[in-house]
Design an enzyme around this catalytic site. Structure first.
Site, PDB file in Angstrom:
ATOM      1  N   ASP A   1       3.309   6.346   1.762  1.00 45.73           N
ATOM      2  CA  ASP A   1       3.235   4.769   1.026  1.00 45.73           C
ATOM      3  C   ASP A   1       4.275   4.588   1.552  1.00 45.73           C
ATOM      4  OD1 ASP A   1       3.477   3.534  -1.408  1.00 45.73           O
ATOM      5  OD2 ASP A   1       5.072   3.838  -2.001  1.00 45.73           O
TER       6      ASP A   1
ATOM      7  N   ASP B   1       6.129   0.631   0.653  1.00 46.83           N
ATOM      8  CA  ASP B   1       7.469  -0.004  -0.269  1.00 46.83           C
ATOM      9  C   ASP B   1       7.675   1.197  -1.311  1.00 46.83           C
ATOM     10  OD1 ASP B   1       6.962  -3.514   0.126  1.00 46.83           O
ATOM     11  OD2 ASP B   1       5.485  -2.521   0.698  1.00 46.83           O
TER      12      ASP B   1
ATOM     13  N   ASP C   1       6.145   7.116  -4.060  1.00 46.27           N
ATOM     14  CA  ASP C   1       7.449   6.695  -5.089  1.00 46.27           C
ATOM     15  C   ASP C   1       6.347   6.748  -6.214  1.00 46.27           C
ATOM     16  OD1 ASP C   1       6.329   4.477  -3.638  1.00 46.27           O
ATOM     17  OD2 ASP C   1       7.785   3.137  -5.130  1.00 46.27           O
TER      18      ASP C   1
END
Length: 233
Positions: free
Chosen positions: A17, A19, A177
């Site tokens: 991922d 961001d 995240d």
């Protein structure tokens, strides 16, 4: 759940991922958000609350900032402001954004150890590639696939397969995240490592990842500690 990757990182595809995992983009996203909501006559929004909502996208950031300010806004106006947001963000995408501590060093180690690295992000692909270019991270990745690139995005498993360029589940690991990262990994049948420092609205420890880490530098050891028999290709 246990997994194994034989031979260190050689032959392993690690899908990241962007961001909240590789890059702390919240400072720029909230900076732009404040410029956008100022057009509605609103004061700067609460940074910490906006940071926790980054993963929901720019439209959601605009709507939620307006809600916090007690400001009613139409769907049509949200769409107008979204276009303003994207334009402003594109113009200065990395004024404040920085890779999280240890990211570049670990990416270099993973690649030198034989891993193939990719990015699957729900950010528009052209913006993701521009951000990585400006932060000089592009050379570490074989593919960067975003929401503007014509594939189903997370939580779809297809996003992971498009980013890695194959469906050999026994050689793929997802690193993220938030919940969409976990859901995409589960749909793809691959292990998932989460970081606690990201933008997830739900604490990472509650998302049932295979590993939950505090620091990026813990990633290589975590990958090597996962165990799963390698299936024939």
């Amino acid at each position: 759940m246990e997994w194994t990757f034989m031979g260190g990182f050689s032959g392993l595809s690690i899908c990241f991922d962007l961001d909240g995992t590789l890059v702390d983009t919240a400072p720029d996203l909230v900076r732009v958000l404040n410029l956008v909501i100022a057009e509605e006559g609103l004061p700067p929004t609460d940074y910490d609350k906006a940071r926790g909502q980054v993963g929901f996208g720019a439209k959601a950031l605009i709507v939620q900032a307006c809600e916090r300010a007690g400001h009613t806004i139409s769907d049509a106006r949200v769409s107008e402001l979204w276009h303003v947001f994207i334009k402003l963000y594109d113009e200065n995408i990395a004024e404040l954004s920085q890779p999280f501590s240890g990211v570049e060093h670990i990416l270099r180690d993973l690649r030198s150890g034989g891993a193939k690295l990719s990015v699957c992000t729900n950010k528009p692909g052209y913006l993701a590639r521009k951000l990585l270019d400006e932060l000089k991270l592009t050379p570490y990745f074989d593919r960067v696939v975003g929401s503007s690139d014509g594939v189903a995005t997370k939580p779809s498993a297809q996003h992971i397969f498009a980013a890695t360029g194959h469906r050999r589940r026994s050689s793929i690991i997802m690193v993220g995240d938030s919940a969409p990262d976990v859901m995409a990994a589960r749909a793809a049948g691959v292990p998932i490592v989460l970081f606690r420092y990201g933008y997830a609205g739900t604490p990472a420890d509650r998302l049932r990842a295979d590993k939950v880490l505090r620091r990026f530098r813990e990633l290589p050891e975590s990958i090597l500690s996962l165990s799963r028999p390698i299936a024939p290709i």
